[in-house]
Write a protein that holds these residues in place. Structure first.
Motif, PDB file in Angstrom:
ATOM      1  N   ALA A  70       0.830  -1.208   0.000  1.00 35.28           N
ATOM      2  CA  ALA A  70       0.000   0.000   0.000  1.00 35.28           C
ATOM      3  C   ALA A  70       0.862   1.255   0.000  1.00 35.28           C
ATOM      4  CB  ALA A  70      -0.928  -0.006   1.211  1.00 35.28           C
ATOM      5  N   GLU A  71       1.974   1.202   0.734  1.00 34.10           N
ATOM      6  CA  GLU A  71       2.892   2.346   0.782  1.00 34.10           C
ATOM      7  C   GLU A  71       3.488   2.612  -0.595  1.00 34.10           C
ATOM      8  OE1 GLU A  71       7.040   3.503   3.083  1.00 34.10           O
ATOM      9  OE2 GLU A  71       5.667   2.074   3.995  1.00 34.10           O
ATOM     10  N   GLN A  73       2.133   1.814  -3.474  1.00 36.20           N
ATOM     11  CA  GLN A  73       1.061   2.334  -4.318  1.00 36.20           C
ATOM     12  C   GLN A  73       0.776   3.800  -3.985  1.00 36.20           C
ATOM     13  OE1 GLN A  73      -0.526   0.812  -6.888  1.00 36.20           O
ATOM     14  NE2 GLN A  73       0.859  -0.925  -6.603  1.00 36.20           N
ATOM     15  N   CYS A  74       0.876   4.141  -2.704  1.00 37.15           N
ATOM     16  CA  CYS A  74       0.619   5.504  -2.263  1.00 37.15           C
ATOM     17  C   CYS A  74       1.593   6.487  -2.915  1.00 37.15           C
ATOM     18  CB  CYS A  74       0.724   5.575  -0.741  1.00 37.15           C
ATOM     19  SG  CYS A  74       0.449   7.203  -0.041  1.00 37.15           S
ATOM     20  N   TYR A  77       0.692   8.257  -6.138  1.00 44.22           N
ATOM     21  CA  TYR A  77      -0.270   9.352  -6.145  1.00 44.22           C
ATOM     22  C   TYR A  77       0.319  10.678  -5.678  1.00 44.22           C
ATOM     23  CZ  TYR A  77      -3.748   5.726  -6.919  1.00 44.22           C
ATOM     24  OH  TYR A  77      -4.477   4.684  -7.451  1.00 44.22           O
ATOM     25  N   ALA A  83      -4.227  10.372  -0.994  1.00 46.47           N
ATOM     26  CA  ALA A  83      -3.235   9.427  -1.523  1.00 46.47           C
ATOM     27  C   ALA A  83      -3.153   8.154  -0.689  1.00 46.47           C
ATOM     28  CB  ALA A  83      -1.865  10.105  -1.607  1.00 46.47           C
ATOM     29  N   ASP A  84      -3.261   8.296   0.643  1.00 43.11           N
ATOM     30  CA  ASP A  84      -3.186   7.119   1.522  1.00 43.11           C
ATOM     31  C   ASP A  84      -4.313   6.137   1.215  1.00 43.11           C
ATOM     32  OD1 ASP A  84      -1.002   8.194   2.718  1.00 43.11           O
ATOM     33  OD2 ASP A  84      -2.020   8.850   4.533  1.00 43.11           O
ATOM     34  N   GLY A  87      -3.886   4.597  -2.258  1.00 43.31           N
ATOM     35  CA  GLY A  87      -2.837   3.580  -2.233  1.00 43.31           C
ATOM     36  C   GLY A  87      -3.326   2.282  -1.620  1.00 43.31           C
ATOM     37  N   HIS A  88      -4.122   2.384  -0.569  1.00 41.75           N
ATOM     38  CA  HIS A  88      -4.693   1.199   0.091  1.00 41.75           C
ATOM     39  C   HIS A  88      -5.592   0.437  -0.886  1.00 41.75           C
ATOM     40  CE1 HIS A  88      -6.261  -0.995   3.688  1.00 41.75           C
ATOM     41  NE2 HIS A  88      -7.336  -1.109   2.924  1.00 41.75           N
ATOM     42  N   CYS A 175     -12.146   4.135  -6.071  1.00 41.31           N
ATOM     43  CA  CYS A 175     -11.166   5.233  -6.156  1.00 41.31           C
ATOM     44  C   CYS A 175     -11.835   6.522  -6.631  1.00 41.31           C
ATOM     45  CB  CYS A 175     -10.023   4.853  -7.100  1.00 41.31           C
ATOM     46  SG  CYS A 175      -8.856   3.652  -6.413  1.00 41.31           S
ATOM     47  N   ALA A 231       3.221   6.062   6.300  1.00 38.22           N
ATOM     48  CA  ALA A 231       2.695   4.699   6.441  1.00 38.22           C
ATOM     49  C   ALA A 231       3.648   3.806   7.227  1.00 38.22           C
ATOM     50  CB  ALA A 231       2.421   4.106   5.061  1.00 38.22           C
TER      51      ALA A 231
END
Length: 404
Positions: A70-71, A73-74, A77, A83-84, A87-88, A175, A231
């Protein structure tokens, strides 16, 4: 001279995962894990002294893997609002069939052993605490979060046959919900006729009802400020909390957190230079969770008999002695650690302020002190002499009426 055999933790955890998925929690034994890993039971127990610790470390590894995904992916953004959350959701979309099935398999294997699910419960409690505010923005974000988790669980459990393309389409829609929520929020917050740029350093959410109420009643403190944590820092705090809850504060070290979280040691010292820095962060998170829970619980009963409300609050707080012990251990650590005293005092002041939801202002501190006495008594007697309604209610009522 023969080289001493090294035992890799991941090798043990892989074996534990295999046994748990194959045999379930009732067939999960240290002997079975040692046999699967091809090591002696003594070697296994040296690394993981108990079955509970092994299972919780296994779950923590899975959560760490997802948090790292997830971090990553974040980062894609950048400074995009939300963004958090984006990303999740994107990390859920990137889960392979194998990883999703494994994660769901671990959870379902432990459904009849809820005490072992503590890492997962901590993870979700932390995620949902960020979305506890009753505002238009956070309400929409909460729905988006639950929708994404629903897609993951429905697919992972096999309750719904969802193809990868269908799953991705659903998550793309989620999203879009997040982006729409932030766009609406910015439009509402922007003064008429002005152009206002989004600032990544500004708080992502407005204050919670509890924070707003406390601020309005003159309670200030660092735990009331809204903070957008990195994160990795949030992951380190969650792991430290888990170690304290399971093994006590004396076992907490940067090295222990790094090993259990599966992060480099340098990462823990980068975010938290000293152990006191880490303990302050853990205490801050604990205050925030406790504050929200206490506020909502008391506020929902503000028209009931105050003495009964406080009696039930004490009985509720003593149902899990281990959790209560760890909370008090963290709180009383401030006695020998001066840097923790401001945060511990803030915790105490928060409790007293929240009691004013249901009792007169001048009765809040005496009643808070009495409640602490009951909690400490429960810790000392453990389950041998559990507190009863008959013991608590008369004492609460006598003190309450003395200040009416």
């Amino acid at each position: 001279m023969a080289r001493k055999q090294t035992i890799d933790s991941d090798q043990i955890l892989d074996a534990a995962e295999t046994v748990l998925l194959r045999s379930g929690v009732h067939g999960f034994t240290l002997d079975a894990v040692a046999a699967q890993a091809g090591i002696s039971k003594g070697g296994l127990v040296y690394r993981f002294p108990s079955k509970d610790q092994l299972i919780q470390t296994l779950l923590q590894r899975e959560l760490t893997r997802f948090s790292q995904d997830a971090e990553q992916q974040c980062v894609r953004y950048g400074d995009t609002p939300g963004a958090d959350m984006l990303g999740h959701i994107s990390a859920i979309g990137q889960e392979t069939e194998e990883t999703a099935s494994r994660a769901i398999g671990l959870l379902t294997a432990l459904v009849h052993a809820p005490a072992m699910l503590a890492p997962v419960q901590t993870f979700y409690r932390t995620q949902l605490a960020r979305l506890a505010q009753a505002t238009p923005l956070t309400k929409r974000l909460r729905i988006a979060f639950l929708a994404a988790e629903g897609v993951f669980l429905l697919h992972g459990t096999g309750f719904a046959a969802i193809s990868r393309d269908e799953r991705q389409s659903m998550l793309d829609d989620v999203c879009d919900m997040v982006r729409s929520a932030y766009n609406s929020h910015e439009e509402t917050a922007r003064p008429s006729g002005s152009i206002q740029a989004y600032s990544p350093s500004s708080p992502p959410f407005p204050p919670t009802p509890a924070v707003a109420w406390l601020s309005a009643n003159g309670v200030n403190g660092v735990s009331l400020s809204v903070e957008r944590r990195h994160a990795r820092a949030a992951q380190i705090i969650a792991t430290a909390t888990q170690i304290i809850r399971r093994d006590g504060i004396a076992t907490l070290t940067h090295r222990a957190v790094a090993a259990e979280a599966g992060v480099p040691l340098g990462s823990t010292t980068y975010h938290f230079k000293s152990l006191d820095d880490l303990l302050n962060a853990v205490m801050r998170e604990a205050i925030a969770l406790f504050r929200e829970d206490m506020f909502h619980w008391l506020n929902a009963r503000r028209h009931d008999d105050p003495c009964e409300v406080l009696t039930q609050f004490i009985l509720r707080g003593t149902t899990d002695i281990q959790d209560l012990a760890r909370e008090y251990e963290l709180f009383t650590a401030a006695i020998s650690r001066p840097s923790l005293r401001p945060m511990a005092l803030e915790w105490s002041n928060t409790v007293i302020a929240l009691l004013k939801l249901v009792v007169p202002d001048n009765a809040a501190q005496p009643l808070g002190t009495l409640m602490n006495g009951f909690f400490i008594r429960a810790l000392l007697t453990q389950h041998e002499h559990p507190l009863t309604h008959r013991q608590i209610y008369p004492a609460i009522a006598a003190l309450y009426h003395a200040f009416r």
